[in-house]
Design a protein around this motif. Structure first.
Motif, short mmCIF file in Angstrom:
data_model
loop_
_atom_site.label_atom_id
_atom_site.label_comp_id
_atom_site.label_asym_id
_atom_site.label_seq_id
_atom_site.Cartn_x
_atom_site.Cartn_y
_atom_site.Cartn_z
N ALA A 96 33.70 -10.80 58.60
CA ALA A 96 35.04 -10.24 58.39
C ALA A 96 35.00 -9.11 57.39
O ALA A 96 35.70 -8.09 57.54
CB ALA A 96 35.99 -11.34 57.92
N ASP A 97 34.17 -9.24 56.37
CA ASP A 97 34.03 -8.17 55.38
C ASP A 97 33.41 -6.93 56.02
O ASP A 97 33.85 -5.80 55.77
CB ASP A 97 33.19 -8.65 54.21
N LEU A 98 32.39 -7.14 56.86
CA LEU A 98 31.77 -6.00 57.54
C LEU A 98 32.76 -5.33 58.49
O LEU A 98 32.79 -4.10 58.60
CB LEU A 98 30.54 -6.46 58.33
N ALA A 99 33.56 -6.14 59.19
CA ALA A 99 34.48 -5.60 60.20
C ALA A 99 35.55 -4.70 59.60
O ALA A 99 36.14 -3.88 60.31
CB ALA A 99 35.13 -6.76 60.97
N ARG A 100 35.81 -4.85 58.30
CA ARG A 100 36.79 -3.96 57.66
C ARG A 100 36.39 -2.51 57.77
O ARG A 100 37.23 -1.61 57.74
CB ARG A 100 36.95 -4.32 56.18
N HIS A 101 35.10 -2.26 57.92
CA HIS A 101 34.59 -0.89 57.97
C HIS A 101 34.62 -0.31 59.37
O HIS A 101 34.18 0.82 59.58
CB HIS A 101 33.16 -0.86 57.42
N ALA A 102 35.13 -1.08 60.33
CA ALA A 102 35.14 -0.63 61.74
C ALA A 102 36.46 0.01 62.14
O ALA A 102 36.68 0.30 63.31
CB ALA A 102 34.85 -1.80 62.66
N GLU A 103 37.36 0.22 61.20
CA GLU A 103 38.65 0.81 61.52
C GLU A 103 38.45 2.13 62.28
O GLU A 103 37.46 2.84 62.05
CB GLU A 103 39.44 1.06 60.23
N PRO A 104 39.36 2.46 63.22
CA PRO A 104 40.68 1.86 63.44
C PRO A 104 40.69 0.67 64.40
O PRO A 104 41.75 0.17 64.75
CB PRO A 104 41.47 3.02 64.05
N ILE A 105 39.52 0.20 64.84
CA ILE A 105 39.49 -0.95 65.74
C ILE A 105 39.90 -2.21 64.98
O ILE A 105 39.45 -2.44 63.85
CB ILE A 105 38.08 -1.14 66.35
N THR A 106 40.75 -3.01 65.58
CA THR A 106 41.18 -4.27 64.98
C THR A 106 40.21 -5.37 65.40
O THR A 106 40.02 -5.61 66.58
CB THR A 106 42.59 -4.63 65.44
N ALA A 107 39.60 -6.00 64.41
CA ALA A 107 38.66 -7.10 64.69
C ALA A 107 39.11 -8.32 63.91
O ALA A 107 39.22 -8.28 62.68
CB ALA A 107 37.24 -6.70 64.30
N ARG A 108 39.38 -9.42 64.61
CA ARG A 108 39.89 -10.64 63.99
C ARG A 108 38.93 -11.80 64.26
O ARG A 108 38.50 -12.00 65.39
CB ARG A 108 41.27 -10.98 64.55
N TYR A 109 38.61 -12.55 63.21
CA TYR A 109 37.76 -13.73 63.34
C TYR A 109 38.61 -14.98 63.54
O TYR A 109 39.65 -15.15 62.90
CB TYR A 109 36.89 -13.92 62.10
N LEU A 110 38.15 -15.86 64.42
CA LEU A 110 38.75 -17.18 64.63
C LEU A 110 37.70 -18.24 64.38
O LEU A 110 36.54 -18.08 64.78
CB LEU A 110 39.30 -17.32 66.05
N ALA A 111 38.09 -19.33 63.74
CA ALA A 111 37.16 -20.44 63.48
C ALA A 111 37.15 -21.38 64.66
O ALA A 111 38.19 -21.95 65.02
CB ALA A 111 37.59 -21.17 62.22
N ALA A 112 35.99 -21.54 65.28
CA ALA A 112 35.86 -22.48 66.40
C ALA A 112 34.38 -22.70 66.69
O ALA A 112 33.57 -21.79 66.56
CB ALA A 112 36.55 -21.96 67.65
N ASP A 113 34.05 -23.90 67.10
CA ASP A 113 32.69 -24.27 67.47
C ASP A 113 32.56 -24.13 68.99
O ASP A 113 33.27 -24.82 69.74
CB ASP A 113 32.41 -25.71 67.04
N VAL A 114 31.68 -23.27 69.46
CA VAL A 114 31.57 -23.03 70.90
C VAL A 114 31.10 -24.25 71.67
O VAL A 114 31.28 -24.34 72.88
CB VAL A 114 30.62 -21.84 71.19
N GLY A 115 30.48 -25.19 70.96
CA GLY A 115 30.03 -26.40 71.62
C GLY A 115 31.11 -27.47 71.73
O GLY A 115 30.90 -28.50 72.34
N GLN A 116 32.28 -27.20 71.12
CA GLN A 116 33.38 -28.15 71.17
C GLN A 116 34.54 -27.54 71.96
O GLN A 116 34.38 -26.53 72.64
CB GLN A 116 33.82 -28.49 69.74
N LYS A 117 35.71 -28.13 71.85
CA LYS A 117 36.88 -27.62 72.55
C LYS A 117 37.31 -26.28 71.96
O LYS A 117 37.46 -26.15 70.75
CB LYS A 117 38.04 -28.62 72.47
N PHE A 118 37.51 -25.31 72.84
CA PHE A 118 37.93 -23.99 72.39
C PHE A 118 39.40 -23.99 72.01
O PHE A 118 40.21 -24.73 72.59
CB PHE A 118 37.76 -22.98 73.53
#
Length: 323
Positions: free
Chosen positions: A123-145
């Motif tokens: 998320a800290d790295l993604a701040r430098h990718a503006e103007p693209i909006t990049a959002r992190y979501l917490a989820a385990d791909v091996g479990q229920k999405f």
């Protein structure tokens, strides 16, 4: 293939103040876990130090592999201009940064990641990718999405090797339902990684997907073990990279395998180069997988004229378009 300058600068800043000896120890633990494909219930990137060791020693190589895979997709589908990205098992955002460099059309990205440590770093790295909006979501791909919106481009990079085998098909099914256009899945270029990609490939073909790359056909893979399909990118090591890994060589080769599938039929290449071309002053020998579903070698000499000149420019992993 180097990291984008803005990402490289952000990574350097994130690594400031980390003692080299500590970073080297964490990198060694991480490397052993990856090589052994350890599945002990713990995340590989379980804490901040492991996350930073990944930035120092793995990110440049995985970025090169992901970028090469996405470049292959772009080469096969010139009209593809994704506006949205869903990256599952995103890590520090490797696929996001590669897609950002590959397609200027990208506007929005959702990055799904289980590890709080690498999620914070990403998320800290993604701040430098503006103007693209990049959002992190917490989820385990091996479990229920969680409920996720579909995206033009869906990516899953270096994730399947961390899952138990019975979770692969259900995950692929879920990703395909979230794909409005193209799905790209990338794995380490090992025999085991190839076998996982073969399972993914079969599932996608069964679902009616159109294979984009690297396969020039949807027939059964013609390669027979101990041979296996994979590609490679040479990555320059920074001074910190060499010190953290305890290596002297200023480069490393990252081997990878991928599959890209689309909901839209497109033009297929007649063949793809499956190994480094063998060339001399008057000949080029190519190992090719062709559109008929067979694999074999083709020898071209100066007598083949334009085809010989074109063959001399080909590299491992390239699509072959003409005679």
């Amino acid at each position: 293939m180097e990291l984008p300058a803005v990402l490289r600068q952000a990574v350097d800043k994130a690594l400031e103040g980390v003692p080299l000896a500590t970073l080297r120890q964490a990198a060694d633990v991480l490397s052993r876990r990856y090589r052994a494909e350890t599945r002990d219930g713990r995340l590989h990137l379980s804490d901040d130090l492991a996350a930073k060791a990944y930035l120092a020693t793995r990110l440049p190589a995985t970025y090169a592999a992901v970028r090469a895979s996405l470049d292959a997709v772009a080469g096969m589908r010139e009209g593809f201009a994704p506006r949205s990205l869903l990256d599952v098992g995103a890590g520090p955002g490797t696929a996001f940064w590669a897609a950002r460099e590959c397609w200027g059309s990208l506007e929005d990205a959702v990055l799904v990641e289980a590890s709080p440590a690498i999620r914070a770093v990403g998320a800290d790295l993604a701040r430098h990718a503006e103007p693209i909006t990049a959002r992190y979501l917490a989820a385990d791909v091996g479990q229920k999405f969680p409920d996720l919106r579909s995206a033009d481009l869906v990516t899953l990079a270096y994730v399947l090797d961390e899952l138990s085998p019975e979770k692969i098909e259900p995950l692929v099914d879920r990703l395909w339902t979230l794909t409005t256009d193209t799905l790209v899945i990338i794995e380490p270029g090992t025999p085991a990684g190839w076998q996982r990609i073969l399972r993914v490939r079969a599932r996608l073909v069964e679902a009616g997907a159109h294979l984009v790359a690297p396969c020039p056909h949807s027939h059964a893979c013609p390669l027979i073990a101990p041979d296996w399909c994979h590609f490679s990118r040479r990555v320059a090591r920074s001074r910190l990279h060499r010190l953290a890994k305890g290596g002297e060589v200023p480069w490393e080769d990252e081997k990878f395998i991928y599959i890209a599938a689309s909901r839209h039929a497109g033009e297929s290449a007649p063949a793809r180069v499956l190994a480094p071309p063998q060339a001399s002053s008057g000949m080029v020998r190519l190992k090719l997988c062709d559109a008929e579903g067979s694999v074999g070698e083709r020898l071209l000499t100066r007598r083949d004229g334009a085809a010989f000149k074109a063959a001399r420019k080909l590299d491992w992993g390239d699509a072959v378009w003409g005679e």
